[in-house]
Each structure stands twice: as structure tokens, then as C-alpha cells.
Design a protein around this motif. Structure first.
Motif, mmCIF file in Angstrom:
data_model
loop_
_atom_site.group_PDB
_atom_site.id
_atom_site.type_symbol
_atom_site.label_atom_id
_atom_site.label_comp_id
_atom_site.label_asym_id
_atom_site.label_seq_id
_atom_site.Cartn_x
_atom_site.Cartn_y
_atom_site.Cartn_z
ATOM 1 N N ASN A 1 -10.578 0.270 31.488
ATOM 2 C CA ASN A 1 -11.643 0.923 32.557
ATOM 3 C C ASN A 1 -10.976 2.195 33.370
ATOM 4 O O ASN A 1 -11.717 3.139 33.138
ATOM 5 C CB ASN A 1 -11.854 0.084 33.729
ATOM 6 N N CYS A 2 -9.723 1.984 33.805
ATOM 7 C CA CYS A 2 -9.227 3.136 34.530
ATOM 8 C C CYS A 2 -8.026 3.619 33.953
ATOM 9 O O CYS A 2 -7.406 4.903 34.266
ATOM 10 C CB CYS A 2 -8.930 2.860 36.105
ATOM 11 N N SER B 1 -6.085 -1.134 40.623
ATOM 12 C CA SER B 1 -6.614 0.184 41.063
ATOM 13 C C SER B 1 -8.143 0.243 40.895
ATOM 14 O O SER B 1 -8.975 0.642 42.119
ATOM 15 C CB SER B 1 -6.457 1.226 40.270
ATOM 16 N N CYS B 2 -8.940 -0.433 39.961
ATOM 17 C CA CYS B 2 -10.218 -0.799 39.945
ATOM 18 C C CYS B 2 -10.970 -1.785 40.066
ATOM 19 O O CYS B 2 -12.115 -2.035 40.045
ATOM 20 C CB CYS B 2 -10.783 0.136 38.646
ATOM 21 N N THR C 1 -11.140 -4.571 38.163
ATOM 22 C CA THR C 1 -11.807 -4.968 36.952
ATOM 23 C C THR C 1 -10.711 -6.405 36.388
ATOM 24 O O THR C 1 -9.456 -6.262 36.549
ATOM 25 C CB THR C 1 -11.680 -3.943 35.635
#
Length: 67
Positions: free
Chosen positions: A17-18, A38-39, A41
Motif C-alpha cells: 500500500n505505501c 505508516s498506513c 494496513t
């Protein structure tokens, strides 16, 4: 004793994702569950064979998959 034979080997890959690197460890059933810091997920990596892994991705709360 079983705990003496266990080795904690880190498994590293990049979040799809990131792109940030994530690190996880296997549980008793052989699955590796990790959440991207971070994200947010959630990923579950399942080893199916010597050359075959499956990574399941779960979107963070209040987010949906874009088609």
C-alpha cells in the motif's frame, strides 16, 4: 523441550500500500501477521510451499478498496 528448538527469524517485505518495510514473525500455525506502522494496513503472509507464499491484505478501518 520445544522452546529450545524455536528460532525467531524475522521476515521482511515492503507494504504493497505505501512501500514502507514491515517486519513480522511466524506464529505456531506458520502464519506471519503484521500491521504497517505508516498506513495501518494489516497483512497476513502464509507460506504454502518452498516457493509459494500468499499475502492477504486488509484495508484500515474506514477505508475501502478502489476498483
Amino acid at each position: 523441550m520445544d522452546y529450545e528448538r524455536e528460532t525467531w527469524q524475522p521476515f521482511r517485505w515492503h507494504c504493497p500500500n505505501c512501500g514502507k518495510q514491515v517486519i513480522g514473525y511466524k506464529d505456531k500455525s506458520g502464519k506471519i501477521k503484521v500491521s504497517c506502522s505508516s498506513c495501518k494496513t494489516v497483512m497476513i503472509r502464509i507460506t504454502k510451499g518452498r516457493r509459494h507464499d500468499t499475502i492477504e491484505l486488509y484495508a484500515p478501518k474506514n477505508q475501502i478498496r478502489i476498483e
